[in-house]
Design a protein around this motif. Structure first.
Motif, PDB file in Angstrom:
ATOM      1  N   SER A 231       0.887  -1.101   0.033  1.00 17.51           N
ATOM      2  CA  SER A 231      -0.179  -0.007  -0.050  1.00 17.51           C
ATOM      3  C   SER A 231       0.840   1.193   0.026  1.00 17.51           C
ATOM      4  O   SER A 231       0.428   2.475   0.017  1.00 17.51           O
ATOM      5  CB  SER A 231      -0.964   0.047   1.311  1.00 17.51           C
ATOM      6  N   ASP A 232       2.204   1.306   0.150  1.00 21.82           N
ATOM      7  CA  ASP A 232       3.070   2.296   0.178  1.00 21.82           C
ATOM      8  C   ASP A 232       3.267   2.792  -1.063  1.00 21.82           C
ATOM      9  O   ASP A 232       3.423   1.888  -2.415  1.00 21.82           O
ATOM     10  CB  ASP A 232       4.391   2.034   0.783  1.00 21.82           C
ATOM     11  N   CYS A 233       3.430   4.310  -1.193  1.00 21.22           N
ATOM     12  CA  CYS A 233       3.725   4.766  -2.791  1.00 21.22           C
ATOM     13  C   CYS A 233       5.037   4.312  -3.358  1.00 21.22           C
ATOM     14  O   CYS A 233       5.899   4.122  -2.252  1.00 21.22           O
ATOM     15  CB  CYS A 233       3.323   6.205  -2.668  1.00 21.22           C
ATOM     16  N   ILE A 234       5.255   4.103  -4.525  1.00 16.64           N
ATOM     17  CA  ILE A 234       6.527   4.032  -5.201  1.00 16.64           C
ATOM     18  C   ILE A 234       7.524   4.910  -4.843  1.00 16.64           C
ATOM     19  O   ILE A 234       8.764   4.645  -4.641  1.00 16.64           O
ATOM     20  CB  ILE A 234       6.408   3.726  -6.393  1.00 16.64           C
ATOM     21  N   GLY A 235       7.093   6.357  -4.455  1.00 13.67           N
ATOM     22  CA  GLY A 235       8.042   7.006  -4.110  1.00 13.67           C
ATOM     23  C   GLY A 235       8.912   6.505  -2.679  1.00 13.67           C
ATOM     24  O   GLY A 235       9.988   6.834  -2.748  1.00 13.67           O
ATOM     25  N   LYS A 236       8.160   6.033  -1.733  1.00 12.95           N
ATOM     26  CA  LYS A 236       8.806   5.636  -0.705  1.00 12.95           C
ATOM     27  C   LYS A 236       9.505   4.707  -0.661  1.00 12.95           C
ATOM     28  O   LYS A 236      10.759   4.489  -0.156  1.00 12.95           O
ATOM     29  CB  LYS A 236       7.584   4.977   0.595  1.00 12.95           C
ATOM     30  N   ILE A 237       9.538   3.615  -1.574  1.00  8.58           N
ATOM     31  CA  ILE A 237      10.109   2.510  -1.942  1.00  8.58           C
ATOM     32  C   ILE A 237      11.428   2.718  -2.550  1.00  8.58           C
ATOM     33  O   ILE A 237      12.387   1.915  -2.309  1.00  8.58           O
ATOM     34  CB  ILE A 237       9.274   1.463  -2.832  1.00  8.58           C
ATOM     35  N   SER A 238      11.511   3.667  -3.349  1.00 13.61           N
ATOM     36  CA  SER A 238      12.753   4.168  -4.041  1.00 13.61           C
ATOM     37  C   SER A 238      13.382   5.225  -3.315  1.00 13.61           C
ATOM     38  O   SER A 238      14.574   5.350  -3.553  1.00 13.61           O
ATOM     39  CB  SER A 238      12.507   4.797  -5.449  1.00 13.61           C
ATOM     40  N   PHE A 239      12.993   5.608  -2.328  1.00  9.29           N
ATOM     41  CA  PHE A 239      13.511   6.822  -1.462  1.00  9.29           C
ATOM     42  C   PHE A 239      14.945   6.340  -0.776  1.00  9.29           C
ATOM     43  O   PHE A 239      15.822   6.955  -0.806  1.00  9.29           O
ATOM     44  CB  PHE A 239      12.916   7.502  -0.420  1.00  9.29           C
ATOM     45  N   PRO A 240      15.167   5.184  -0.130  1.00  6.32           N
ATOM     46  CA  PRO A 240      16.367   4.783   0.448  1.00  6.32           C
ATOM     47  C   PRO A 240      17.680   4.889  -0.530  1.00  6.32           C
ATOM     48  O   PRO A 240      18.541   5.142   0.150  1.00  6.32           O
ATOM     49  CB  PRO A 240      16.066   3.359   0.758  1.00  6.32           C
ATOM     50  N   ALA A 241      17.470   4.779  -1.747  1.00  2.41           N
ATOM     51  CA  ALA A 241      18.455   5.115  -2.719  1.00  2.41           C
ATOM     52  C   ALA A 241      18.925   6.565  -2.738  1.00  2.41           C
ATOM     53  O   ALA A 241      19.993   6.485  -2.917  1.00  2.41           O
ATOM     54  CB  ALA A 241      18.244   4.382  -4.144  1.00  2.41           C
ATOM     55  N   ILE A 242      17.998   7.258  -2.602  1.00  6.38           N
ATOM     56  CA  ILE A 242      18.453   8.720  -2.644  1.00  6.38           C
ATOM     57  C   ILE A 242      19.178   9.125  -1.294  1.00  6.38           C
ATOM     58  O   ILE A 242      20.454  10.019  -1.264  1.00  6.38           O
ATOM     59  CB  ILE A 242      17.224   9.641  -2.643  1.00  6.38           C
ATOM     60  N   GLN A 243      18.857   8.535  -0.151  1.00  6.24           N
ATOM     61  CA  GLN A 243      19.453   8.602   1.089  1.00  6.24           C
ATOM     62  C   GLN A 243      20.928   8.118   0.900  1.00  6.24           C
ATOM     63  O   GLN A 243      22.009   8.313   1.938  1.00  6.24           O
ATOM     64  CB  GLN A 243      18.746   8.379   2.474  1.00  6.24           C
ATOM     65  N   ALA A 244      21.109   6.933   0.375  1.00 10.01           N
ATOM     66  CA  ALA A 244      22.323   6.089   0.087  1.00 10.01           C
ATOM     67  C   ALA A 244      23.444   6.875  -0.618  1.00 10.01           C
ATOM     68  O   ALA A 244      24.477   6.825  -0.553  1.00 10.01           O
ATOM     69  CB  ALA A 244      21.904   4.954  -0.245  1.00 10.01           C
ATOM     70  N   ALA A 245      22.828   7.751  -1.720  1.00  7.94           N
ATOM     71  CA  ALA A 245      23.852   8.305  -2.648  1.00  7.94           C
ATOM     72  C   ALA A 245      24.750   9.339  -2.194  1.00  7.94           C
ATOM     73  O   ALA A 245      26.024   9.228  -2.599  1.00  7.94           O
ATOM     74  CB  ALA A 245      23.001   8.883  -3.610  1.00  7.94           C
ATOM     75  N   PRO A 246      24.558  10.081  -1.020  1.00  6.08           N
ATOM     76  CA  PRO A 246      25.505  10.719  -0.713  1.00  6.08           C
ATOM     77  C   PRO A 246      26.769  10.211   0.026  1.00  6.08           C
ATOM     78  O   PRO A 246      27.806  10.835   0.219  1.00  6.08           O
ATOM     79  CB  PRO A 246      24.958  11.798   0.516  1.00  6.08           C
ATOM     80  N   SER A 247      26.706   8.888   0.129  1.00 10.45           N
ATOM     81  CA  SER A 247      27.685   8.026   0.614  1.00 10.45           C
ATOM     82  C   SER A 247      28.819   7.851  -0.320  1.00 10.45           C
ATOM     83  O   SER A 247      29.956   7.167   0.145  1.00 10.45           O
ATOM     84  CB  SER A 247      27.236   6.595   1.314  1.00 10.45           C
ATOM     85  N   PHE A 248      28.635   8.198  -1.604  1.00 10.56           N
ATOM     86  CA  PHE A 248      29.603   7.888  -2.646  1.00 10.56           C
ATOM     87  C   PHE A 248      30.123   9.276  -3.168  1.00 10.56           C
ATOM     88  O   PHE A 248      29.454  10.182  -3.615  1.00 10.56           O
ATOM     89  CB  PHE A 248      29.301   7.170  -3.576  1.00 10.56           C
ATOM     90  N   SER A 249      31.583   9.460  -3.052  1.00 12.19           N
ATOM     91  CA  SER A 249      32.044  10.792  -3.405  1.00 12.19           C
ATOM     92  C   SER A 249      31.874  11.198  -4.902  1.00 12.19           C
ATOM     93  O   SER A 249      31.758  12.452  -4.950  1.00 12.19           O
ATOM     94  CB  SER A 249      33.765  10.465  -3.299  1.00 12.19           C
ATOM     95  N   ASN A 250      31.549  10.388  -5.756  1.00 12.19           N
ATOM     96  CA  ASN A 250      31.349  11.014  -7.152  1.00 12.19           C
ATOM     97  C   ASN A 250      29.908  11.490  -7.337  1.00 12.19           C
ATOM     98  O   ASN A 250      29.564  12.015  -8.279  1.00 12.19           O
ATOM     99  CB  ASN A 250      31.744   9.871  -8.152  1.00 12.19           C
ATOM    100  N   SER A 251      29.093  11.511  -6.124  1.00 17.19           N
ATOM    101  CA  SER A 251      27.827  12.100  -6.213  1.00 17.19           C
ATOM    102  C   SER A 251      27.962  13.686  -5.961  1.00 17.19           C
ATOM    103  O   SER A 251      27.212  14.475  -6.282  1.00 17.19           O
ATOM    104  CB  SER A 251      26.990  11.473  -4.986  1.00 17.19           C
ATOM    105  N   PHE A 252      29.271  14.181  -5.841  1.00 16.47           N
ATOM    106  CA  PHE A 252      29.532  15.431  -5.688  1.00 16.47           C
ATOM    107  C   PHE A 252      30.762  15.715  -6.350  1.00 16.47           C
ATOM    108  O   PHE A 252      31.795  16.093  -5.937  1.00 16.47           O
ATOM    109  CB  PHE A 252      29.976  15.818  -4.196  1.00 16.47           C
ATOM    110  N   PRO A 253      30.766  15.764  -7.628  1.00 18.69           N
ATOM    111  CA  PRO A 253      31.902  15.932  -8.697  1.00 18.69           C
ATOM    112  C   PRO A 253      32.440  17.348  -8.571  1.00 18.69           C
ATOM    113  O   PRO A 253      33.667  17.432  -8.631  1.00 18.69           O
ATOM    114  CB  PRO A 253      31.286  15.913 -10.185  1.00 18.69           C
ATOM    115  N   GLN A 254      31.678  18.360  -8.061  1.00 16.46           N
ATOM    116  CA  GLN A 254      32.212  19.801  -8.005  1.00 16.46           C
ATOM    117  C   GLN A 254      33.278  19.755  -6.729  1.00 16.46           C
ATOM    118  O   GLN A 254      34.148  20.590  -6.590  1.00 16.46           O
ATOM    119  CB  GLN A 254      30.922  20.598  -7.626  1.00 16.46           C
ATOM    120  N   ILE A 255      33.247  18.752  -5.701  1.00 16.34           N
ATOM    121  CA  ILE A 255      34.067  18.700  -4.463  1.00 16.34           C
ATOM    122  C   ILE A 255      35.072  17.620  -4.965  1.00 16.34           C
ATOM    123  O   ILE A 255      36.287  17.920  -4.718  1.00 16.34           O
ATOM    124  CB  ILE A 255      33.455  18.386  -3.209  1.00 16.34           C
ATOM    125  N   PHE A 256      34.607  16.424  -5.237  1.00 16.70           N
ATOM    126  CA  PHE A 256      35.492  15.429  -5.455  1.00 16.70           C
ATOM    127  C   PHE A 256      35.993  14.898  -6.901  1.00 16.70           C
ATOM    128  O   PHE A 256      36.811  13.896  -7.092  1.00 16.70           O
ATOM    129  CB  PHE A 256      35.114  13.949  -4.714  1.00 16.70           C
TER     130      PHE A 256
END
Length: 436
Positions: A231-256
């Motif tokens: 019954s949960d919306c698909i946005g909730k199901i896909s959200f954990p990947a968004i919270q995970a992404a900052p764990s990887f340095s190339n998510s911030f090319p302007q910095i790394f």
């Protein structure tokens, strides 16, 4: 009434009610689940923290259940040796009590290899309370002693998906909360704060990592880890990947730039660990280092460690907007006491610091270890009364909140915009080199 019972059932079990279908025990991947199978067991997930004990969550059991490692005296001493600084009171007192791979971070630091910090805030309301400051106070100390860059994720998209908010409200709360975070004293030259609603649309590197993570986590896995239902919306199901992404340095090319090998250290409350267990499982499969974590205990509500702080209940915590008078009234009227029923009994038997909220708050905010220990001894022996203990807390909180409010007034919209603009950060990694 039936509708209400079904809602309560879903809140308790994480599943919609089905006729002739008794609730099952959740069975998350790798035995690292969030479930508490017994009614008297603690329950911890990113949205719910429940305990039947007045002392709060049993963190030793939680370490075993989550499969993390205890921050012991040896690790605290190693942090002190590496940084040359006295350990923060949160480390000295076990407020940050659990970790994943902190020894790897120290190995990297001692070998002149780079790492960065990542923490976040879910902006569900305009007002933040003192408990929300805990990860930021500690992250500020880590940034200072290790001299490393920091990214702070404002999950306004998450709050839009989970709460009854418009997109504009969620983004507005992110900006207002960012002002409180900036007021903690972060270095603008080493800190990037970003709204998911803003940043993901302008950063192909970030979105590519989100998609990589999504490809490597099944629906069955997220149901097991987070308790999602059909019954949960698909946005909730896909959200954990968004919270995970900052764990990887190339998510911030302007910095790394395009570096993928810069490890990440995440200070957070332990209820956020399920997101990063998932992240650590995915990381080697997409060619990235696993993020390391430092976990904090939970900040108790004024009414006691068994109750939950709520932005809708102004008496459940001390808010960063409270006046000195409001702080005094809240502590005196609402802070749960470990004292006895009468002065005579208290003098004879003493108070219980393990359940007394005023003492708990002092462990977070009173810097002086010797004074804290003297208060503990005096209260436990009965020499100090509950009113006197509350007075000690009030005298700590009033200037702390007033100073925070003064710093926040100095945070202009222009300063917020600068913190939230993707840009190169300036930091000195000594011999660390990002050009190789």
């Amino acid at each position: 009434m039936l509708s209400s019972l079904k809602t309560s059932y879903k809140a308790a079990t994480g599943e919609d009610y089905k006729v002739d279908c008794p609730p099952r025990d959740p069975a998350p991947e790798s035995g690292e689940g969030l479930d508490a199978t017994d009614a008297d067991e603690d329950f911890v997930d990113p949205w719910t923290v429940q305990t039947s004990s007045a002392k709060g969550i049993d963190y030793d059991k939680l370490i075993v259940r989550f499969g993390s490692s205890k921050i012991d005296k040896e690790l605290v001493n190693r942090i002190e040796r590496a940084t040359g600084q006295r350990p923060h009171r949160f480390l000295r007192r076990g407020i940050f009590f659990s970790h994943r791979d902190m020894h790897q971070i120290l190995d990297a630091y001692e070998n002149k290899k780079p790492f960065y910090l990542y923490t976040g805030r879910g902006p569900s309301s305009e007002a933040m309370h003192v408990g929300h400051l805990i990860p930021f106070i500690f992250t500020k100390w880590l940034q200072d002693v290790f001299n490393v860059p920091l990214v702070i994720q404002m999950t306004d998209d998450e709050k839009y998906l989970w709460k009854d908010l418009t997109l504009d409200q969620a983004y507005g709360y992110a900006v207002e909360n960012a002002k409180d975070i900036i007021a903690c004293g972060f270095d603008i030259n080493k800190t990037f704060i970003f709204s998911d609603l803003d940043y993901m649309g302008m950063s192909p590197g970030f979105y590519k990592n989100v998609v990589k993570i999504q490809k490597h986590v099944t629906f069955n896995q997220v149901k097991g880890i987070f308790g999602f239902t059909d019954s949960d919306c698909i946005g909730k199901i896909s959200f954990p990947a968004i919270q995970a992404a900052p764990s990887f340095s190339n998510s911030f090319p302007q910095i790394f730039r395009d570096r993928t090998d810069v490890q990440c250290l995440i200070p957070c409350a332990i209820d956020q660990d399920p997101y990063f267990r998932m992240t650590r499982d995915v990381a080697p499969r997409i060619g990235y280092p696993k993020p390391a974590l430092l976990h904090s205990t939970f900040f108790p509500a004024l009414q006691g460690a068994q109750t939950k702080m709520s932005a809708s209940d102004p008496n459940s915590s001390i808010f960063l907007t409270d006046t000195a008078k409001q702080i005094k009234t809240k502590v005196n009227k609402h802070a749960f006491s470990g004292g006895r029923d009468t002065v005579e009994e208290h003098r004879q038997f003493g108070g219980n610091c393990d359940v007394d909220v005023s003492f708990m708050y002092l462990t977070f905010f009173l810097e002086d270890d010797d004074k804290l220990e003297q208060i503990r001894r005096d209260y436990t022996s009965g020499a100090m009364l509950t009113g006197e203990l509350k007075k000690e807390l009030i005298e700590v909180l009033q200037p702390l909140i007033a100073e925070h409010q003064a710093r926040r007034k100095e945070v202009t919209d222009e300063i917020v915009k600068e913190f939230m603009t993707p840009r190169k950060l300036s930091y000195d990694f000594q011999s660390f080199c990002f050009d190789t």
